[in-house]
Motif scaffolding. Structure first.
Motif, PDB file in Angstrom:
ATOM      1  N   ALA A 192       0.831  -1.215   0.000  1.00  0.00           N
ATOM      2  CA  ALA A 192       0.000   0.000   0.000  1.00  0.00           C
ATOM      3  C   ALA A 192       0.860   1.258   0.000  1.00  0.00           C
ATOM      4  O   ALA A 192       0.570   2.231  -0.711  1.00  0.00           O
ATOM      5  CB  ALA A 192      -0.928  -0.004   1.220  1.00  0.00           C
ATOM      6  N   VAL A 193       1.935   1.246   0.777  1.00  0.00           N
ATOM      7  CA  VAL A 193       2.847   2.389   0.819  1.00  0.00           C
ATOM      8  C   VAL A 193       3.484   2.618  -0.550  1.00  0.00           C
ATOM      9  O   VAL A 193       3.635   3.760  -1.004  1.00  0.00           O
ATOM     10  CB  VAL A 193       3.937   2.175   1.900  1.00  0.00           C
ATOM     11  CG1 VAL A 193       5.000   3.258   1.814  1.00  0.00           C
ATOM     12  CG2 VAL A 193       3.306   2.165   3.285  1.00  0.00           C
ATOM     13  N   GLY A 194       3.845   1.525  -1.230  1.00  0.00           N
ATOM     14  CA  GLY A 194       4.426   1.653  -2.556  1.00  0.00           C
ATOM     15  C   GLY A 194       3.508   2.367  -3.531  1.00  0.00           C
ATOM     16  O   GLY A 194       3.938   3.239  -4.289  1.00  0.00           O
ATOM     17  N   MET A 195       2.221   2.025  -3.520  1.00  0.00           N
ATOM     18  CA  MET A 195       1.278   2.673  -4.432  1.00  0.00           C
ATOM     19  C   MET A 195       1.096   4.141  -4.082  1.00  0.00           C
ATOM     20  O   MET A 195       0.954   4.986  -4.972  1.00  0.00           O
ATOM     21  CB  MET A 195      -0.073   1.951  -4.387  1.00  0.00           C
ATOM     22  CG  MET A 195      -1.060   2.416  -5.469  1.00  0.00           C
ATOM     23  SD  MET A 195      -0.540   2.071  -7.175  1.00  0.00           S
ATOM     24  CE  MET A 195       0.019   3.688  -7.736  1.00  0.00           C
ATOM     25  N   PHE A 196       1.120   4.474  -2.801  1.00  0.00           N
ATOM     26  CA  PHE A 196       1.009   5.872  -2.379  1.00  0.00           C
ATOM     27  C   PHE A 196       2.172   6.693  -2.941  1.00  0.00           C
ATOM     28  O   PHE A 196       1.976   7.803  -3.453  1.00  0.00           O
ATOM     29  CB  PHE A 196       0.986   5.961  -0.854  1.00  0.00           C
ATOM     30  CG  PHE A 196       1.043   7.375  -0.331  1.00  0.00           C
ATOM     31  CD1 PHE A 196      -0.072   8.193  -0.403  1.00  0.00           C
ATOM     32  CD2 PHE A 196       2.211   7.891   0.213  1.00  0.00           C
ATOM     33  CE1 PHE A 196      -0.028   9.505   0.058  1.00  0.00           C
ATOM     34  CE2 PHE A 196       2.268   9.193   0.678  1.00  0.00           C
ATOM     35  CZ  PHE A 196       1.144  10.003   0.607  1.00  0.00           C
ATOM     36  N   ILE A 197       3.382   6.161  -2.872  1.00  0.00           N
ATOM     37  CA  ILE A 197       4.547   6.876  -3.402  1.00  0.00           C
ATOM     38  C   ILE A 197       4.398   7.081  -4.913  1.00  0.00           C
ATOM     39  O   ILE A 197       4.710   8.148  -5.448  1.00  0.00           O
ATOM     40  CB  ILE A 197       5.845   6.115  -3.080  1.00  0.00           C
ATOM     41  CG1 ILE A 197       6.069   6.052  -1.568  1.00  0.00           C
ATOM     42  CG2 ILE A 197       7.049   6.769  -3.764  1.00  0.00           C
ATOM     43  CD1 ILE A 197       7.227   5.177  -1.153  1.00  0.00           C
ATOM     44  N   GLY A 198       3.895   6.046  -5.615  1.00  0.00           N
ATOM     45  CA  GLY A 198       3.681   6.172  -7.049  1.00  0.00           C
ATOM     46  C   GLY A 198       2.705   7.282  -7.398  1.00  0.00           C
ATOM     47  O   GLY A 198       2.916   8.030  -8.365  1.00  0.00           O
ATOM     48  N   LEU A 199       1.645   7.418  -6.620  1.00  0.00           N
ATOM     49  CA  LEU A 199       0.674   8.498  -6.845  1.00  0.00           C
ATOM     50  C   LEU A 199       1.313   9.867  -6.658  1.00  0.00           C
ATOM     51  O   LEU A 199       1.061  10.798  -7.433  1.00  0.00           O
ATOM     52  CB  LEU A 199      -0.506   8.333  -5.889  1.00  0.00           C
ATOM     53  CG  LEU A 199      -1.564   7.295  -6.276  1.00  0.00           C
ATOM     54  CD1 LEU A 199      -2.516   7.041  -5.111  1.00  0.00           C
ATOM     55  CD2 LEU A 199      -2.351   7.767  -7.496  1.00  0.00           C
ATOM     56  N   VAL A 200       2.126   9.998  -5.627  1.00  0.00           N
ATOM     57  CA  VAL A 200       2.790  11.275  -5.368  1.00  0.00           C
ATOM     58  C   VAL A 200       3.704  11.654  -6.533  1.00  0.00           C
ATOM     59  O   VAL A 200       3.707  12.799  -7.007  1.00  0.00           O
ATOM     60  CB  VAL A 200       3.585  11.208  -4.045  1.00  0.00           C
ATOM     61  CG1 VAL A 200       4.453  12.458  -3.878  1.00  0.00           C
ATOM     62  CG2 VAL A 200       2.646  11.061  -2.856  1.00  0.00           C
ATOM     63  N   VAL A 201       4.493  10.700  -7.020  1.00  0.00           N
ATOM     64  CA  VAL A 201       5.394  10.952  -8.151  1.00  0.00           C
ATOM     65  C   VAL A 201       4.605  11.436  -9.364  1.00  0.00           C
ATOM     66  O   VAL A 201       4.979  12.413 -10.020  1.00  0.00           O
ATOM     67  CB  VAL A 201       6.187   9.674  -8.505  1.00  0.00           C
ATOM     68  CG1 VAL A 201       6.915   9.839  -9.841  1.00  0.00           C
ATOM     69  CG2 VAL A 201       7.177   9.333  -7.408  1.00  0.00           C
ATOM     70  N   PHE A 202       3.496  10.783  -9.655  1.00  0.00           N
ATOM     71  CA  PHE A 202       2.711  11.130 -10.842  1.00  0.00           C
ATOM     72  C   PHE A 202       2.119  12.524 -10.724  1.00  0.00           C
ATOM     73  O   PHE A 202       2.238  13.342 -11.644  1.00  0.00           O
ATOM     74  CB  PHE A 202       1.599  10.099 -11.040  1.00  0.00           C
ATOM     75  CG  PHE A 202       0.746  10.343 -12.250  1.00  0.00           C
ATOM     76  CD1 PHE A 202       1.245  10.116 -13.515  1.00  0.00           C
ATOM     77  CD2 PHE A 202      -0.557  10.812 -12.124  1.00  0.00           C
ATOM     78  CE1 PHE A 202       0.471  10.341 -14.645  1.00  0.00           C
ATOM     79  CE2 PHE A 202      -1.340  11.052 -13.237  1.00  0.00           C
ATOM     80  CZ  PHE A 202      -0.827  10.809 -14.505  1.00  0.00           C
ATOM     81  N   VAL A 203       1.514  12.833  -9.601  1.00  0.00           N
ATOM     82  CA  VAL A 203       0.845  14.120  -9.417  1.00  0.00           C
ATOM     83  C   VAL A 203       1.839  15.277  -9.446  1.00  0.00           C
ATOM     84  O   VAL A 203       1.592  16.320 -10.054  1.00  0.00           O
ATOM     85  CB  VAL A 203       0.040  14.129  -8.100  1.00  0.00           C
ATOM     86  CG1 VAL A 203      -0.466  15.531  -7.789  1.00  0.00           C
ATOM     87  CG2 VAL A 203      -1.126  13.155  -8.184  1.00  0.00           C
ATOM     88  N   VAL A 204       2.994  15.091  -8.826  1.00  0.00           N
ATOM     89  CA  VAL A 204       3.967  16.179  -8.697  1.00  0.00           C
ATOM     90  C   VAL A 204       4.658  16.501 -10.026  1.00  0.00           C
ATOM     91  O   VAL A 204       4.957  17.657 -10.312  1.00  0.00           O
ATOM     92  CB  VAL A 204       5.015  15.823  -7.615  1.00  0.00           C
ATOM     93  CG1 VAL A 204       6.181  16.808  -7.633  1.00  0.00           C
ATOM     94  CG2 VAL A 204       4.359  15.811  -6.234  1.00  0.00           C
ATOM     95  N   THR A 205       4.911  15.480 -10.868  1.00  0.00           N
ATOM     96  CA  THR A 205       5.742  15.710 -12.062  1.00  0.00           C
ATOM     97  C   THR A 205       4.985  15.745 -13.387  1.00  0.00           C
ATOM     98  O   THR A 205       5.558  16.146 -14.397  1.00  0.00           O
ATOM     99  CB  THR A 205       6.821  14.611 -12.166  1.00  0.00           C
ATOM    100  OG1 THR A 205       6.193  13.334 -12.365  1.00  0.00           O
ATOM    101  CG2 THR A 205       7.674  14.564 -10.905  1.00  0.00           C
ATOM    102  N   LYS A 206       3.708  15.342 -13.414  1.00  0.00           N
ATOM    103  CA  LYS A 206       3.044  15.158 -14.707  1.00  0.00           C
ATOM    104  C   LYS A 206       2.898  16.460 -15.505  1.00  0.00           C
ATOM    105  O   LYS A 206       3.087  16.460 -16.733  1.00  0.00           O
ATOM    106  CB  LYS A 206       1.676  14.501 -14.518  1.00  0.00           C
ATOM    107  CG  LYS A 206       0.646  15.362 -13.803  1.00  0.00           C
ATOM    108  CD  LYS A 206      -0.726  14.682 -13.796  1.00  0.00           C
ATOM    109  CE  LYS A 206      -1.759  15.569 -13.114  1.00  0.00           C
ATOM    110  NZ  LYS A 206      -3.112  14.994 -13.210  1.00  0.00           N
ATOM    111  N   LYS A 207       2.582  17.566 -14.857  1.00  0.00           N
ATOM    112  CA  LYS A 207       2.332  18.811 -15.587  1.00  0.00           C
ATOM    113  C   LYS A 207       3.576  19.296 -16.311  1.00  0.00           C
ATOM    114  O   LYS A 207       3.516  19.731 -17.463  1.00  0.00           O
ATOM    115  CB  LYS A 207       1.810  19.879 -14.625  1.00  0.00           C
ATOM    116  CG  LYS A 207       1.399  21.175 -15.337  1.00  0.00           C
ATOM    117  CD  LYS A 207       0.757  22.156 -14.366  1.00  0.00           C
ATOM    118  CE  LYS A 207       0.311  23.418 -15.097  1.00  0.00           C
ATOM    119  NZ  LYS A 207      -0.331  24.393 -14.176  1.00  0.00           N
TER     120      LYS A 207
END
Length: 496
Positions: A192-207
């Motif tokens: 679960a922690v791994g997926m949370f980190i993945g979400l953070v990476v996507f949201v912060v860098t996608k734009k």
């Protein structure tokens, strides 16, 4: 989506900055790395969690049922990609699908992280199935969006992306497998922690890194289509709910019936999709020819994944019960064998990517690469029957036989899987781009639906026949595909 809009998306993405590839590949690489960390970490211990006794922290299911559930679960995970692809193509785009999918996956792992009963186990499975269906096909589609169609970096880019998938898949079983010794639920919590980190990476860098990639809706619903679609969805949900509510108490919806239904849908769904895409007025003549070329590649992929995915079912049980886990003074966790496949891909993916770029236009065609993939898959099963032939079904097997089997199937995977991902983005009709990527993942769904039917035939007594028949079938299909490769290539209309 028109060629002009595709180029506009490509132009919005910084085209260098990540090992000579578009900078958006960095965002997608690490998003998928963490998503796969969570998925493969959970999967590495899931079958053991199901059939270990309650006194050992498991659910206490019988082993054939656990193996069938594992295969059905894998099938539904990939089958749900059709829904995720459709939602991205018609309603909210790939970027939002990735985000929503990550949320569902994380919640599913959180449910598993707390001690519960079989009902909670199935709740977690539903969440992860829905989440993976939203995230996985769409993150791969966005990889295709950041390259122009004729960019010769595409195959290499998909190989790098594929390496990110497998880096997460390599680390997760080692960490989660060790946590299993303390508690299965601790291992699921790490996922679960791994997926949370993945979400953070996507949201912060996608734009900054992805530009317009994933933000467009290629084939949006018209107002009239929305009304019709929502009506169909509502009626379908009502019928399914009624079927389940009545079927279980009345006894006609049994576990065996459910397995059979998933297998049927695993084959029927892609068949329907091929028909819809081929007959659609939005599909051009060239795109129809490419759909014809895609069908034998699809069938070959089903056969390949039917073997490769048994690494988490039959070979997991083989590692737990048939392998000598005391090796060179170390005690090996049976979950650690799940790291072998991604480890070999990490080591070999850069080599394959370099080779495809180095030989350029002289490289084998896509159908020939697929035939090689099938050949290696078949050989990987023939190898694993050798120790049983030499020593019998009663003695423990040297774990290096498992290592060799995983190594050989990885050679096949690198010939087929990243190449298949890239070919899918190039052969897909423009109006069905994300849905065609979902169709690619349906090869895995169909394979695991078939596996759910055949894993029950595996026992130590039938070991040689089991591995021999499946491995031999793959080799025969590889030869047939090789012979028809030139004809298939012709239908691809210039796609290499």
């Amino acid at each position: 989506m028109s060629d002009l809009n595709k180029q506009k998306i490509v132009d919005s993405v910084p085209q260098t900055g990540f090992f000579g590839h578009p900078k958006g590949l960095l965002t997608l690489f690490f998003t998928e790395f963490w998503e796969r960390f969570s998925y493969y970490g959970m999967r590495a211990i899931l079958v053991f969690y199901m059939y270990y006794e309650v006194s050992q922290g498991g659910l206490g299911l019988d082993q054939p049922t656990a193996l069938a559930i594992m295969s059905i679960y894998g099938s539904l995970v990939y089958m749900s990609g059709i829904i995720g692809g459709w939602l991205a193509d018609r309603i909210f785009g790939s970027s939002k699908a990735i985000f929503y999918g990550g949320i569902f996956i994380m919640l599913g792992h959180i449910v598993l992280a707390f001690p519960g009963n079989l009902a909670m186990f199935f709740v977690s499975m539903v969440l992860i199935v829905l989440g993976t269906g939203l995230l996985k096909p769409n993150v791969t589609t966005v990889v295709g969006d950041i390259y122009s169609e004729n960019d010769n970096r595409r195959d290499a880019g998909f190989s790098i992306f594929y390496m990110g998938i497998n880096l997460g898949g390599f680390l997760a079983p080692l960490i989660v497998g060790k946590a299993m010794d303390t508690s299965f639920h601790l291992g699921f919590g790490i996922a679960a922690v791994g997926m949370f980190i993945g979400l953070v990476v996507f949201v912060v860098t996608k734009k900054k890194y992805l530009g317009l990639a994933g933000t467009t809706v290629p084939n949006p619903l018209t107002p009239s289509e929305k009304k019709k679609t929502y009506t169909i969805f509502g009626l379908s949900a009502a019928v399914i709910t009624a079927f389940v509510a009545l079927g279980i108490p009345m006894g006609f919806l049994t576990f065996d019936v459910f397995i059979a239904l998933v297998g049927v849908f695993g084959i029927l769904t892609p068949t329907i999709y091929f028909f819809i895409m081929y007959r659609s007025p939005k599909t051009t003549a060239v795109e129809r020819s490419r759909i014809i070329a895609y069908i034998p590649l699809f069938i070959a992929s089903v056969m390949f994944w039917a073997i490769q995915e048994q690494g988490a079912t039959i070979l997991a049980v083989y590692a737990d019960q048939r392998a000598n886990l005391e090796f060179l003074g170390f005690t090996i966790s049976p979950a650690w064998f799940q790291s072998l496949n991604p480890l070999f891909i990490i080591l070999l993916a850069p080599v394959f990517a370099w080779v495809w770029v180095k030989i350029g236009d002289r490289q084998p065609t896509v159908p020939v690469k697929f035939s090689l993939g099938l050949l290696f898959a078949g050989l990987s099963f023939l190898v694993i029957l050798v120790p049983g032939y030499l020593n019998g079904a009663e003695s423990l097997v040297n774990p290096l036989w498992l290592v060799l089997s995983y190594f050989i199937v990885v050679l096949g995977e690198l010939c087929l899987s990243p190449v298949g991902l890239s070919a899918t983005t190039k052969l897909a009709p423009a109006a069905f781009s994300a849905q065609t990527m979902s169709l690619w993942f349906l090869t895995n769904a169909a394979a695991q639906g078939i596996n759910a039917q055949i894993v029950k035939f595996y026992t130590p007594a039938t070991e040689m026949v089991y591995f021999g028949v499946i491995g031999g079938t793959a080799i025969v299909l590889s030869i047939i595909l090789f012979l028809f490769a030139p004809k298939i290539q012709g239908y691809m209309k210039g796609i290499k």
